[in-house]
Design a protein around this motif. Structure first.
Motif, PDB file in Angstrom:
ATOM      1  N   SER A 138     -54.900  -6.255   9.674  1.00 37.66           N
ATOM      2  CA  SER A 138     -54.165  -7.330   9.545  1.00 37.66           C
ATOM      3  C   SER A 138     -55.136  -8.694  10.043  1.00 37.66           C
ATOM      4  N   TYR A 139     -54.528  -9.903   9.722  1.00 34.39           N
ATOM      5  CA  TYR A 139     -54.954 -11.026  10.221  1.00 34.39           C
ATOM      6  C   TYR A 139     -54.850 -11.326  11.851  1.00 34.39           C
ATOM      7  N   LEU A 140     -54.117 -10.634  12.228  1.00 34.13           N
ATOM      8  CA  LEU A 140     -53.939 -10.583  13.827  1.00 34.13           C
ATOM      9  C   LEU A 140     -54.501  -9.561  14.324  1.00 34.13           C
ATOM     10  N   GLY A 141     -55.225  -8.585  13.798  1.00 37.91           N
ATOM     11  CA  GLY A 141     -55.975  -7.674  14.223  1.00 37.91           C
ATOM     12  C   GLY A 141     -55.797  -6.101  14.214  1.00 37.91           C
ATOM     13  N   TYR A 142     -54.241  -5.845  14.127  1.00 40.09           N
ATOM     14  CA  TYR A 142     -53.920  -4.564  14.367  1.00 40.09           C
ATOM     15  C   TYR A 142     -53.908  -4.036  12.991  1.00 40.09           C
ATOM     16  N   ILE A 143     -54.014  -2.577  12.934  1.00 41.70           N
ATOM     17  CA  ILE A 143     -54.334  -1.792  11.750  1.00 41.70           C
ATOM     18  C   ILE A 143     -52.702  -1.554  11.246  1.00 41.70           C
ATOM     19  N   GLU A 144     -52.553  -1.583   9.986  1.00 44.42           N
ATOM     20  CA  GLU A 144     -51.349  -1.258   9.492  1.00 44.42           C
ATOM     21  C   GLU A 144     -51.366   0.286   9.151  1.00 44.42           C
ATOM     22  N   CYS A 145     -50.268   0.884   9.912  1.00 42.55           N
ATOM     23  CA  CYS A 145     -50.393   2.393   9.867  1.00 42.55           C
ATOM     24  C   CYS A 145     -49.377   2.925   8.826  1.00 42.55           C
ATOM     25  N   HIS A 146     -48.463   2.038   8.220  1.00 43.22           N
ATOM     26  CA  HIS A 146     -47.600   2.657   7.144  1.00 43.22           C
ATOM     27  C   HIS A 146     -47.853   2.266   5.867  1.00 43.22           C
ATOM     28  N   GLY A 147     -49.352   2.329   5.511  1.00 40.19           N
ATOM     29  CA  GLY A 147     -49.534   2.118   4.245  1.00 40.19           C
ATOM     30  C   GLY A 147     -48.919   2.755   3.219  1.00 40.19           C
ATOM     31  N   ALA A 148     -48.978   4.305   3.432  1.00 39.66           N
ATOM     32  CA  ALA A 148     -48.497   5.090   2.416  1.00 39.66           C
ATOM     33  C   ALA A 148     -46.919   4.698   1.888  1.00 39.66           C
ATOM     34  N   GLU A 149     -46.046   4.429   3.113  1.00 44.72           N
ATOM     35  CA  GLU A 149     -44.684   4.155   3.024  1.00 44.72           C
ATOM     36  C   GLU A 149     -44.366   2.878   2.106  1.00 44.72           C
ATOM     37  N   ILE A 150     -45.238   1.829   2.710  1.00 44.43           N
ATOM     38  CA  ILE A 150     -45.239   0.617   1.898  1.00 44.43           C
ATOM     39  C   ILE A 150     -45.469   0.758   0.169  1.00 44.43           C
ATOM     40  N   SER A 151     -46.670   1.420   0.030  1.00 44.01           N
ATOM     41  CA  SER A 151     -46.883   1.821  -1.533  1.00 44.01           C
ATOM     42  C   SER A 151     -45.642   2.513  -2.126  1.00 44.01           C
ATOM     43  N   ALA A 152     -45.086   3.236  -1.483  1.00 41.52           N
ATOM     44  CA  ALA A 152     -43.999   4.127  -2.124  1.00 41.52           C
ATOM     45  C   ALA A 152     -42.893   3.202  -2.279  1.00 41.52           C
TER      46      ALA A 152
END
Length: 380
Positions: A138-152
């Motif tokens: 993300s812009y603030l540096g952290y890794i988005e860990c819930h990509g599969a859930e967001i896509s679903a």
């Protein structure tokens, strides 16, 4: 721009006379241009685990806006959902590009982890949603860990999932296609291109090889095909009739001069690094960033990382408990020959006196400890 190592061969190749005119032109005046760009898109496709990659657009901001426009045309819908934790400059460019055709809605983030608020996303999704966009990292540096859930969640409502990604992370992080992304976009500047004052950018867009995606690309796509000579192959445009070059004012979206020379440069970088090199640079960056966070976290009043999540090269540092503002700290660091982190207090006032720091493979242990020592002096 990011400060990464630029391999000497990248500068050598993109300065050659065969490639310098790649601002525009065709094969008869740019020898090898089509093949070089085909090789670049092929390697990007391998890195992204996608089938189709475009010839570079102006920059990553345009690539994100174009990807969202493609999603709207594919779905026939007029609303896109974006994370609130997005670079304001990028958001401004996306807004300029999409208005007045599409409506943009921002989805909040979890204040503890920084992750996209999935419940807020669930409430915002509707039959009018064309796409859900998020970035990794993300812009603030952290890794988005819930990509599969967001896509679903997006797919449940018939929307597409569009992910912005930094390509230099993909030697260590799962490509967005691996967690359900339909369209992937980003900027190739980290791949062998120097930091510049506004230049040195090129945007990429990647999808699966499906007609509904391919025919919505406004930018050029290069492919390979056999010629009339047995065993000989040529390189050139794919589905050229869909572009504004062919359709002019009837084109679905206008595309002008691209960043072809930077695409060739990024191709050279990927060819030199290979899969093992990309893994090593990613591991090196993450190790350095983690070391920097650990050292900075020992300073009194400094909270780092602000978000409880994994990070790649950027991380947010909070100075509230020090009694000093980021502006004061950065002025003092500059007097010591150090650029401090980007002041986030105006963009994200809820984060207090926080700054965005970045560590890459160019930074040594000595560089990091010098920053820590300088901050220790400044915060006394």
């Amino acid at each position: 721009c990011y400060q990464h190592d630029v391999l000497a061969v990248c500068d050598e190749v993109n300065a050659r006379g065969e490639f310098l005119p790649d601002y525009a032109g065709e094969p008869y005046d740019n020898h090898g241009r089509f093949q070089a760009l085909f090789e670049y898109t092929s390697m990007m496709g391998e890195l992204l685990e996608m089938d189709v990659v475009n010839v570079p657009t102006y920059d990553g901001y345009q690539a994100a806006a174009t990807a969202l426009s493609m999603a709207a045309r594919i779905t026939g819908r007029e609303e896109v959902l974006l994370p609130r934790a997005i670079c304001p400059d990028k958001l401004s460019k996306i807004q300029d590009y999409l208005r007045p055709d599409l409506t943009i809605r921002l989805i909040d983030y979890d204040p503890r982890t920084g992750q996209l608020d999935r419940e807020a996303l669930r409430r915002a999704l509707s039959p009018q949603t064309a796409a859900v966009y998020f970035e990794n990292p993300s812009y603030l540096g952290y890794i988005e860990c819930h990509g599969a859930e967001i896509s679903a969640l997006a797919h449940e409502q018939g929307a597409l999932c569009v992910v912005g990604v930094d390509p230099i992370t993909l030697g260590v992080l799962t490509p967005p296609a691996g967690y359900g992304a339909d369209i992937v976009c980003g900027d190739i500047q980290p791949l062998g291109i120097h930091m510049q004052y506004g230049g040195g950018h090129g945007g990429f867009i990647a999808t699966r090889d499906e007609e509904r995606f391919v025919m919505e690309y406004p930018s050029r796509l290069f492919g390979i095909a056999p010629t009339c000579v047995p065993g000989e192959y040529g390189f050139g445009d794919v589905a050229y009739e869909r572009t504004s070059f062919a359709r002019r004012e009837e084109g679905k979206e206008w595309v002008g001069t691209a960043a072809a020379l930077w695409g060739i440069t990024a191709g050279v970088y990927l060819a030199l690094m290979g899969p093992q090199g990309m893994a090593e640079v990613g591991e090196g960056i993450m190790a350095r960033a983690r070391y920097a966070m650990m050292q900075l976290g020992r300073l009194p009043g400094v909270r780092v990382p602000l978000f409880q999540a994994p990070h790649f090269q950027e991380f947010t540092v909070n100075f509230d408990a020090t009694g000093k503002t980021v502006a004061e700290i950065n002025r003092a660091l500059l007097q010591r020959g150090i650029f401090g982190g980007k002041d986030l207090s105006r963009e994200f006032p809820e984060l207090g006196q926080s700054a965005l720091y970045c560590v890459t493979e160019v930074h040594t242990r000595e560089d990091i400890l010098r920053l820590v020592e300088a901050l220790q002096e400044v915060l006394r």
